[in-house]
Design an enzyme around this catalytic site. Sequence first.
Site, short mmCIF file in Angstrom:
data_model
loop_
_atom_site.label_atom_id
_atom_site.label_comp_id
_atom_site.label_asym_id
_atom_site.label_seq_id
_atom_site.Cartn_x
_atom_site.Cartn_y
_atom_site.Cartn_z
N ASN A 49 0.86 -1.19 0.00
CA ASN A 49 0.00 0.00 0.00
C ASN A 49 0.89 1.24 0.00
OD1 ASN A 49 -1.49 2.23 1.00
ND2 ASN A 49 -3.09 0.84 1.69
N HIS A 104 0.93 5.90 1.95
CA HIS A 104 1.73 6.68 2.91
C HIS A 104 2.81 7.51 2.23
CE1 HIS A 104 -0.41 4.64 6.09
NE2 HIS A 104 -0.22 3.53 5.40
N HIS A 131 -5.70 3.65 -1.79
CA HIS A 131 -7.05 4.01 -1.34
C HIS A 131 -7.32 5.43 -1.81
CE1 HIS A 131 -9.96 4.25 2.39
NE2 HIS A 131 -10.55 4.58 1.26
N ARG A 141 -9.47 8.19 -1.33
CA ARG A 141 -10.48 8.60 -0.35
C ARG A 141 -11.28 9.78 -0.88
NH1 ARG A 141 -9.20 6.48 5.10
NH2 ARG A 141 -10.93 7.77 5.76
N ARG A 171 -7.07 12.83 0.83
CA ARG A 171 -6.02 13.27 1.75
C ARG A 171 -4.63 12.74 1.37
NH1 ARG A 171 -7.54 9.90 7.17
NH2 ARG A 171 -9.57 10.85 6.78
N GLU A 218 -8.65 0.38 -3.04
CA GLU A 218 -9.55 0.41 -1.88
C GLU A 218 -10.47 1.61 -2.05
OE1 GLU A 218 -7.00 0.85 1.44
OE2 GLU A 218 -6.14 -1.12 1.24
N THR A 259 -8.62 3.43 8.11
CA THR A 259 -9.86 2.64 8.07
C THR A 259 -10.00 1.90 9.40
OG1 THR A 259 -9.26 2.30 5.76
CG2 THR A 259 -11.18 1.12 6.56
N GLU A 287 -11.11 -9.38 2.61
CA GLU A 287 -9.86 -9.03 3.30
C GLU A 287 -10.22 -8.93 4.77
OE1 GLU A 287 -7.53 -5.80 1.71
OE2 GLU A 287 -6.58 -5.44 3.66
N HIS A 339 -4.09 -4.66 7.61
CA HIS A 339 -4.21 -3.55 8.56
C HIS A 339 -3.36 -3.81 9.79
CE1 HIS A 339 -5.73 0.10 10.27
NE2 HIS A 339 -6.31 0.33 9.11
N1 PXP Z 1 -6.02 -3.02 3.91
C1 PXP Z 1 -6.98 -2.07 3.96
C2 PXP Z 1 -8.36 -2.40 3.48
C3 PXP Z 1 -6.69 -0.77 4.45
O1 PXP Z 1 -7.65 0.17 4.48
C4 PXP Z 1 -5.37 -0.49 4.85
C5 PXP Z 1 -5.02 0.89 5.30
O2 PXP Z 1 -5.05 1.77 4.23
C6 PXP Z 1 -4.40 -1.51 4.76
C7 PXP Z 1 -4.77 -2.76 4.30
C8 PXP Z 1 -2.98 -1.29 5.13
O3 PXP Z 1 -2.88 -1.04 6.50
P1 PXP Z 1 -1.49 -0.60 7.13
O4 PXP Z 1 -1.12 0.70 6.54
O5 PXP Z 1 -1.79 -0.54 8.59
O6 PXP Z 1 -0.51 -1.68 6.77
#
Ligand code: PXP
Length: 239
Positions: free
Chosen positions: A8, A11, A44, A46, A50, A71, A102, A152, A192
């Site tokens: 992901n 960040h 994601h 959003r 953001r 996402e 999330t 998921e 997550h």
């Molecule tokens: N899966 C989903 C559905 C999420 O919303 C997120 C956070 O954006 C993640 C995975 C990744 O989570 P993390 O950044 O805590 O690894």
Amino acid sequence: MSVRLGVNVDHIATLREARKGREPDPVFGAYVAEMAGADLVTIHLREDRRHIQERDLRLLRSSVFTAINLEMGVTESIIGIALNVRPEQVTFVPERRQEVTTEGGLDAAGKKKKIENAIKRFHAKKIKVSLFIDPDPEQVKASADTGADMVELHTGAYANARTDRAIRRELKRIRTAAQLAAQAGLRVCAGHGLNYHNIEPIVQIEEIVEVNIGHSIISRAVFTGLEVAVRDMKSLLVR
Ligand code: PXP
């Protein structure tokens, strides 16, 4: 056998948006992640934009070699963008504007009709749909009824558990939900709060075939570089 890794890159965009500038670019991040072994690029988009912007999604669509997992909240405006850009896969997530990330799973049981209708629209364009749900039997059953391709499982409660007892309890919930989902014919993913220290027991759950990880990989990348951070995580996903 290895669990597939979705990296992901939100960040990276968060850091860029801190200055509203051009760097660091999540599109370059996705490229490096793929070179280091990522199987999937997860973002994601959003409502409040953001971090990831539509520009990122469109550039990633033309640059990603593996596959995009988008996402998204189940809202008309995002559905329209997603159907137009056509990622390989979308993951429906609940979205609240004020949340830091999330925070809970989707209420697949309570919002079945709405989810079902949205899934049909994605399937018509051959886009796979995953539902991000809490590891709760009721949600797994409801997810299977919607026609989703995969779920998921939200691993946030596991990641936040602090005592051995709580960790064992949360792992058991995830294992049970994973088995139930696989029996119902769903592909099982997890995500997550997963990091280099808590991933191992998740990898041991054989029904889980894919994980989506962001924060811990990008955090480590600050010190090691993204390529090393992705490779290190990949090496922990071997069963
Ligand atoms: N899966 C989903 C559905 C999420 O919303 C997120 C956070 O954006 C993640 C995975 C990744 O989570 P993390 O950044 O805590 O690894």
